[in-house]
Design an enzyme around this catalytic site. Structure first.
Site, PDB file in Angstrom:
ATOM      1  N   GLN A 189       0.837  -1.196   0.000  1.00 55.71           N
ATOM      2  CA  GLN A 189       0.000   0.000   0.000  1.00 55.71           C
ATOM      3  C   GLN A 189       0.879   1.256   0.000  1.00 55.71           C
ATOM      4  O   GLN A 189       0.597   2.235  -0.695  1.00 55.71           O
ATOM      5  CB  GLN A 189      -0.897   0.009   1.239  1.00 55.71           C
ATOM      6  CG  GLN A 189      -1.970   1.092   1.223  1.00 55.71           C
ATOM      7  CD  GLN A 189      -3.123   0.719   0.312  1.00 55.71           C
ATOM      8  OE1 GLN A 189      -3.447  -0.444   0.174  1.00 55.71           O
ATOM      9  NE2 GLN A 189      -3.724   1.725  -0.307  1.00 55.71           N
ATOM     10  N   SER A 224      -6.239   1.551   4.426  1.00 58.46           N
ATOM     11  CA  SER A 224      -7.073   0.668   3.609  1.00 58.46           C
ATOM     12  C   SER A 224      -7.435  -0.583   4.398  1.00 58.46           C
ATOM     13  O   SER A 224      -6.582  -1.193   5.049  1.00 58.46           O
ATOM     14  CB  SER A 224      -6.321   0.257   2.334  1.00 58.46           C
ATOM     15  OG  SER A 224      -7.009  -0.798   1.685  1.00 58.46           O
ATOM     16  N   HIS A 226      -7.922  -3.304   3.213  1.00 58.16           N
ATOM     17  CA  HIS A 226      -7.176  -4.423   2.630  1.00 58.16           C
ATOM     18  C   HIS A 226      -5.887  -4.684   3.416  1.00 58.16           C
ATOM     19  O   HIS A 226      -5.374  -5.795   3.411  1.00 58.16           O
ATOM     20  CB  HIS A 226      -6.842  -4.131   1.165  1.00 58.16           C
ATOM     21  CG  HIS A 226      -8.034  -4.197   0.264  1.00 58.16           C
ATOM     22  ND1 HIS A 226      -8.552  -5.384  -0.201  1.00 58.16           N
ATOM     23  CD2 HIS A 226      -8.827  -3.217  -0.255  1.00 58.16           C
ATOM     24  CE1 HIS A 226      -9.606  -5.143  -0.980  1.00 58.16           C
ATOM     25  NE2 HIS A 226      -9.790  -3.833  -1.018  1.00 58.16           N
ATOM     26  N   ASP A 233     -12.521  -7.740  -2.345  1.00 57.45           N
ATOM     27  CA  ASP A 233     -13.066  -7.242  -3.607  1.00 57.45           C
ATOM     28  C   ASP A 233     -13.459  -8.480  -4.410  1.00 57.45           C
ATOM     29  O   ASP A 233     -12.655  -9.396  -4.573  1.00 57.45           O
ATOM     30  CB  ASP A 233     -12.025  -6.445  -4.387  1.00 57.45           C
ATOM     31  CG  ASP A 233     -11.668  -5.149  -3.680  1.00 57.45           C
ATOM     32  OD1 ASP A 233     -12.532  -4.618  -2.958  1.00 57.45           O
ATOM     33  OD2 ASP A 233     -10.539  -4.681  -3.847  1.00 57.45           O
ATOM     34  N   GLU A 278     -18.364   1.580  -4.117  1.00 59.62           N
ATOM     35  CA  GLU A 278     -17.625   0.390  -4.545  1.00 59.62           C
ATOM     36  C   GLU A 278     -18.488  -0.857  -4.333  1.00 59.62           C
ATOM     37  O   GLU A 278     -18.397  -1.520  -3.291  1.00 59.62           O
ATOM     38  CB  GLU A 278     -16.313   0.248  -3.766  1.00 59.62           C
ATOM     39  CG  GLU A 278     -15.314   1.341  -4.112  1.00 59.62           C
ATOM     40  CD  GLU A 278     -13.884   0.952  -3.783  1.00 59.62           C
ATOM     41  OE1 GLU A 278     -12.979   1.651  -4.232  1.00 59.62           O
ATOM     42  OE2 GLU A 278     -13.682  -0.063  -3.094  1.00 59.62           O
ATOM     43  N   HIS A 281     -16.705  -4.170  -3.082  1.00 60.55           N
ATOM     44  CA  HIS A 281     -15.912  -4.248  -1.855  1.00 60.55           C
ATOM     45  C   HIS A 281     -16.816  -4.601  -0.672  1.00 60.55           C
ATOM     46  O   HIS A 281     -17.673  -3.816  -0.279  1.00 60.55           O
ATOM     47  CB  HIS A 281     -15.229  -2.893  -1.629  1.00 60.55           C
ATOM     48  CG  HIS A 281     -14.389  -2.818  -0.390  1.00 60.55           C
ATOM     49  ND1 HIS A 281     -13.010  -2.693  -0.424  1.00 60.55           N
ATOM     50  CD2 HIS A 281     -14.734  -2.832   0.930  1.00 60.55           C
ATOM     51  CE1 HIS A 281     -12.549  -2.645   0.814  1.00 60.55           C
ATOM     52  NE2 HIS A 281     -13.571  -2.708   1.660  1.00 60.55           N
TER      53      HIS A 281
HETATM   54 ZN   LIG Z   1     -11.541  -3.055  -1.900  1.00 63.37          ZN
END
Ligand SMILES: [Zn+2]
Length: 307
Positions: A189, A224, A226, A233, A278, A281
């Site tokens: 990231q 994030s 993630h 995702d 999104e 997500h």
């Molecule tokens: Zn995502």
């Protein structure tokens, strides 16, 4: 004697006595040399030319950049069954990720606060990360990652177990929630974010300005979801604006909460989440919280009372 000398002439001697024949052969040789020179020159020019062009006329690099500019397709780590520190995981490919929508003048870097990764097992799934709330690189030490069965994507092992249940349930309905991107390391990231910072620095912006502008396009490291493996995702091929029109999205809207997952970045909460809609997500919060969030119509920030 003279007769003998005449007979001694070779075929070559006789050929050179014929001026017309010599002229014709000379012209032929010159023609062959010219053609050879032409092909050699053409080959050299081709070899030293520019990058191969795509059908759209963009160079390969330009195509990547265009995909990155498209908010729906950036920022994903190519799935590789390897340690977080391997170079393979650092490779990116086009896929969805959070593109923040804050105005360029916002200062998410300066206002971002570092929060601790929840140490108690009761609240680990309620951590809220956004442009204002981040974990540092050490948070990764608190995470136990697992591969989602049948894929090369990882999540927090607890979230991965929930995802597998959801995947199986959807599959029995004929819907395949193929994992596209789960955990992404802090260092990855950081590198992805730095790419944008460098881009603005090269344009003459100050460090602070460059970071602010970069934050509007990609989450800074630690901000994030993630980075803590708590989200997924889903379905790379559909991870674009039209994902909301797929049967997978309809299934998720109807059933994901039953497995503890919420739509993290709803269309009507952009001002609060700071991230555009999104539909691909999905974030794990546990079954009870997911039901409460879904029924209330709140986003995670509102539900938890944080900004
Ligand atoms: Zn995502």
């Amino acid at each position: 004697m003279a007769e003998k000398k005449k007979n001694d002439k070779t075929a070559l001697d006789r050929f050179f006595e014929n001026k017309a024949a010599v002229a014709v052969v000379a012209v032929l040789i010159l023609a062959v040399l010219f053609v050879c020179a032409f092909f050699v020159t053409t080959a050299i020019v081709k070899k030293s030319g520019e990058k191969p062009e795509t059908p759209s006329g963009n160079s390969v690099d330009q195509v990547s950049q265009t995909q990155t500019e498209n908010g729906a397709s950036e920022d994903i780590v190519l799935p590789k069954p390897a340690d977080t520190t391997t170079a393979a995981e650092e490779t990116t490919t086009s896929a969805p990720a959070e593109t923040t929508t804050a105005a360029p003048t916002a200062d998410p870097v300066a206002s971002g606060q570092t929060i601790s990764f929840p140490s108690d097992t009761a609240s680990w799934h309620l951590i809220c990360l956004n442009r204002n709330r981040r974990v540092d690189a050490s948070a990764e030490d608190s995470i136990s990652l697992s591969y989602v069965a049948g894929s090369e994507e990882r999540m927090d092992s607890r979230a991965a177990a929930a995802y597998e249940k959801m995947y199986d349930a959807a599959a029995s309905d004929g819907i395949y929630l193929t994992p596209c991107s789960g955990y992404r390391s802090y260092s990855t990231q950081k590198r992805l974010y730095q790419e944008f910072v460098d881009e603005y620095l090269a344009q003459g912006y100050s460090q602070q300005e460059a970071e602010n502008l970069a934050s509007t396009r990609r989450n800074p490291p630690g901000s994030s979801e993630h980075n803590i493996g708590i989200c997924m995702d889903i379905i790379c091929a559909s991870s674009s604006a039209n994902f909301q029109n797929t049967s997978a999205y309809a299934w998720l809207q109807a059933n994901a909460a039953d497995y503890g997952f919420i739509l993290r970045y709803p269309e009507d909460k952009v001002d609060i989440t700071g991230v555009k809609f999104e539909p691909w997500h999905w974030r794990y919060v546990g079954v009870e919280n997911a039901a409460a969030i879904k029924n209330s119509g709140l986003c995670l920030e509102e539900y938890l009372g944080v900004q």
